[in-house]
Design a protein around this motif. Structure first.
Motif, PDB file in Angstrom:
ATOM      1  N   PRO A  68      21.245  32.833  39.765  1.00  0.00           N
ATOM      2  CA  PRO A  68      22.624  33.146  40.180  1.00  0.00           C
ATOM      3  C   PRO A  68      23.091  34.465  39.574  1.00  0.00           C
ATOM      4  O   PRO A  68      22.467  34.996  38.646  1.00  0.00           O
ATOM      5  CB  PRO A  68      23.428  31.965  39.657  1.00  0.00           C
ATOM      6  N   ALA A  70      24.739  37.259  37.371  1.00  0.00           N
ATOM      7  CA  ALA A  70      25.150  37.378  35.969  1.00  0.00           C
ATOM      8  C   ALA A  70      26.477  38.118  35.918  1.00  0.00           C
ATOM      9  O   ALA A  70      27.072  38.456  36.946  1.00  0.00           O
ATOM     10  CB  ALA A  70      24.080  38.123  35.180  1.00  0.00           C
ATOM     11  N   GLU A  71      26.950  38.375  34.727  1.00  0.00           N
ATOM     12  CA  GLU A  71      28.207  39.106  34.587  1.00  0.00           C
ATOM     13  C   GLU A  71      28.080  40.494  35.210  1.00  0.00           C
ATOM     14  O   GLU A  71      27.098  41.206  34.981  1.00  0.00           O
ATOM     15  CB  GLU A  71      28.579  39.224  33.113  1.00  0.00           C
ATOM     16  N   GLN A  74      27.278  39.862  41.831  1.00  0.00           N
ATOM     17  CA  GLN A  74      27.768  38.899  42.801  1.00  0.00           C
ATOM     18  C   GLN A  74      26.744  38.731  43.915  1.00  0.00           C
ATOM     19  O   GLN A  74      25.830  39.535  44.073  1.00  0.00           O
ATOM     20  CB  GLN A  74      29.114  39.319  43.389  1.00  0.00           C
ATOM     21  N   ASP A 149      35.688  34.230  44.337  1.00  0.00           N
ATOM     22  CA  ASP A 149      35.070  33.463  43.263  1.00  0.00           C
ATOM     23  C   ASP A 149      34.612  34.416  42.161  1.00  0.00           C
ATOM     24  O   ASP A 149      33.836  35.340  42.422  1.00  0.00           O
ATOM     25  CB  ASP A 149      33.884  32.673  43.811  1.00  0.00           C
ATOM     26  N   PRO A 150      35.080  34.232  40.943  1.00  0.00           N
ATOM     27  CA  PRO A 150      34.724  35.171  39.862  1.00  0.00           C
ATOM     28  C   PRO A 150      33.244  35.127  39.491  1.00  0.00           C
ATOM     29  O   PRO A 150      32.738  36.086  38.924  1.00  0.00           O
ATOM     30  CB  PRO A 150      35.604  34.714  38.690  1.00  0.00           C
ATOM     31  N   LEU A 151      32.554  34.043  39.798  1.00  0.00           N
ATOM     32  CA  LEU A 151      31.134  33.912  39.441  1.00  0.00           C
ATOM     33  C   LEU A 151      30.215  34.407  40.550  1.00  0.00           C
ATOM     34  O   LEU A 151      29.259  35.131  40.292  1.00  0.00           O
ATOM     35  CB  LEU A 151      30.813  32.449  39.116  1.00  0.00           C
ATOM     36  N   THR A 152      30.518  34.027  41.791  1.00  0.00           N
ATOM     37  CA  THR A 152      29.628  34.382  42.897  1.00  0.00           C
ATOM     38  C   THR A 152      30.101  35.603  43.675  1.00  0.00           C
ATOM     39  O   THR A 152      29.310  36.216  44.389  1.00  0.00           O
ATOM     40  CB  THR A 152      29.496  33.200  43.871  1.00  0.00           C
ATOM     41  N   SER A 193      29.067  28.719  51.284  1.00  0.00           N
ATOM     42  CA  SER A 193      29.052  28.571  49.822  1.00  0.00           C
ATOM     43  C   SER A 193      28.662  27.173  49.377  1.00  0.00           C
ATOM     44  O   SER A 193      28.039  27.006  48.318  1.00  0.00           O
ATOM     45  CB  SER A 193      30.428  28.938  49.253  1.00  0.00           C
TER      46      SER A 193
END
Length: 574
Positions: A68, A70-71, A74, A149-152, A193
């Motif tokens: 997935p 990382a910081e 996306q 989405d802040p992660l994806t 998603s």
């Protein structure tokens, strides 16, 4: 009644282990034992529940990222242009697996072509939501119906929050959000998603027979750097607007003249009639109050007191009609109260707030002319004359200020869409000139009605001179606005087929009927105003002037929406 099986039947069905009690085995118990042995379905279900990977994972394993984001990263679509054949399997899969309605499409396939006669090139392009780093649909939404989405990095639309204002269809340069009239909301691609969260590929990725679509992880910094070069897909809007994350790749050297197949085909856009009515009427009302505030110091107190009630009531009534018309544009009008949730980022929310303050202030100002009789009717003590006069002055200024602020917000609503025809200079000119023209025409009508029908004592030389002065300013404003609107036609001579040339083509071709009607009404209204100079207090003449000019402004505002033309993605979703 419980029956027992014959010994032979029990032996044959229950097997050798049950022969010892074959004479004592009830039929129901026998079948329950048999059912306990039939565990194939249970074993299959258990195997499915315990599965770590989807059943068809082996077919698209290489089309998903190994880990997935990382910081600073996306998810993004990756499209191999060399592998896309334009079969539209991705479009069909997206439609079917997401349960879209018949008229909906979240993915499209378009064609680019170019090159030379000796070496022609054509290129298919599949496109969907680009899940931009700076999604204009999200920042422009007045109700917060989008989230990133802040992660994806996936940009999702929140269907339950949407009120169907369709503003996101304006702000997205790639025309991704699609309005569903049956549901009254906008919907769009969310990169499947839910599937992606469990390691399953989106519908379009699974369906492509050539593996032209994949999911990749991109560095946001790299996406921003790539956007600076203004290179994305030929004919598409600049990536510098929203920083789209989709990665298009090819090993071929594409010709510089590669353009969408429909590049030279332009068609009128949606007219948005409720918005046309709302914009014109709010500008009329705001303009009328501004003219009232600007001219208050020049009118004798008696004249202002006589004309003020009629003028303010007319302006208030029109303002309320405009706000009512605006609700008709919403797919879910019962949720219109949510429209100020986006104040932090959305100019539409700010416009709604400005006119939401303007309307009650205008009502209070109109009622201030009757504050004494109303107070007595309600058994209250009327305000002292000096206090009432000061309150009236403050209300008049507040109404004029909030009206102007509302028009400014209306201008910026369309400016931030980055559409060439809706730039701030051109849109501001049209909107504020509409307010001036219609506000002046309303004021001339108020003076004529007041002096002719309500109070004959107002037919003084001073009032006649005021009516003549306002009419002359009205004529000048009408001529200036007409010349300013005609200026867009100069783009017909552009060598480059720019957005403004497309608009000019639409105005003189597909929309020439509207264009002709707009300028005919403007000319007729201006001529009627000139004739009014000979009879400045003619109520019939003033009504004709206002009706003609109002009809002309409605036609102009229809063209404002219908003649807007800007490039989307090849093929287009709209």
């Amino acid at each position: 009644m419980v029956t027992s099986l014959a010994p032979e039947a029990v032996a044959s069905l229950a097997g050798p282990d049950a022969r010892d009690d074959k004479r004592r085995l009830p039929l129901v118990e026998h079948y329950l034992r048999e059912q306990g042995k039939l565990s194939a379905v249970e074993r299959f279900a258990q195997r499915h529940d315990d599965a770590v990977r989807p059943a068809f994972e082996r077919y698209y394993r290489d089309l998903l990222p190994a880990s997935p984001p990382a910081e600073g990263q996306q998810y993004a679509f990756q499209v191999d242009l060399d592998s896309c054949t334009g079969c539209k399997a991705c479009v069909t899969a997206c439609h079917n697996l997401n349960g879209l309605d018949e008229s909906e499409a979240w993915r499209a396939v378009g064609l680019l072509h170019g090159g030379s006669v000796a070496s022609s090139v054509q290129q298919w392009v599949t496109t969907a939501c680009h899940h931009c780093l700076d999604p204009a649909c999200m920042t422009g939404c007045p109700v917060g119906a989008y989230e990133k989405d802040p992660l994806t990095g996936i940009v999702k639309h929140l269907d339950d929050q949407c009120i169907g204002c369709q503003y996101c269809t304006f702000t997205c340069p790639y025309e991704v959000p699609q309005y569903n009239a049956a549901r009254g909301i906008v919907r769009k691609c969310d990169m499947c998603s839910d599937r992606l969260a469990v390691g399953e590929a989106p519908a379009c990725v699974q369906a492509c027979p050539n593996e032209a679509i994949a999911i990749t992880v991109v560095d946001r910094r790299q996406v921003l750097e790539d956007a600076q070069g203004d290179a994305f897909v030929p004919g598409a809007p600049s990536p510098g607007i929203t920083a789209p994350s989709t990665v298009y790749s090819t090993k071929r050297a594409l010709p510089r003249n590669l353009l969408p197949a429909n590049f030279y085909s332009v068609t009128p856009s949606h007219q948005h009639t409720p918005l046309v009515v709302m914009l014109v009427l709010t500008q009329l009302s705001a303009g009328a109050f501004f003219v009232d505030a600007a001219g208050a110091g020049f009118l004798p107190p008696g004249v202002g007191a006589a004309l003020g009630p009629v003028h303010s009531l007319v302006a208030v009534t029109i303002a309320l009609a405009a706000l009512g018309a605006s609700v008709l544009h919403l797919g879910r009008p019962l949720y219109a109260y949510r429209a100020i949730l986006g104040l932090r980022t959305s100019w539409m929310s700010r416009e709604i707030l400005a006119f939401g303050v303007f309307a009650p202030l205008a009502i209070l100002y109109a009622l201030s002319f009757w504050q004494a009789p109303l107070a007595r009717m309600l058994s209250l003590t009327p305000l002292p004359p000096d206090v009432a006069a000061r309150a009236k002055v403050l209300l008049r200024g507040a109404v004029a200020t909030t009206g102007a602020a509302g028009i400014l917000c209306s201008v910026l609503i369309y400016h931030v869409t980055r559409r060439a025809y809706w730039n701030a200079a051109a849109t501001g000119f049209k909107f504020f000139m509409s307010a001036a023209i219609l506000g002046l025409a309303t004021s001339v009508l108020t003076i004529a009605v007041g002096a002719t029908i309500l109070d004959a004592s107002l037919r003084t030389p001073f009032v006649v001179a005021a009516a003549v002065a306002l009419t002359r300013v009205l004529i000048a404003a009408s001529v200036l606005k007409g010349v300013g609107e005609l200026a867009v036609l100069r783009h017909l001579r552009d060598k480059r087929y720019s957005d403004m040339k497309r608009t000019a083509v639409l105005l003189t071709r597909d929309l020439r009927g509207y264009t002709g009607a707009r300028f005919a009404l403007l000319a007729a209204g201006t001529i009627a105003a000139a004739a009014q100079l000979a009879h400045p207090l003619s109520a019939v003449g003033a009504v004709c002037v206002l009706v003609l000019l109002l009809a002309g402004e409605l036609a102009e505002r229809t063209l404002f929406f219908a003649a807007q033309s800007s490039p989307g993605m090849p093929g287009g979703l709209a």
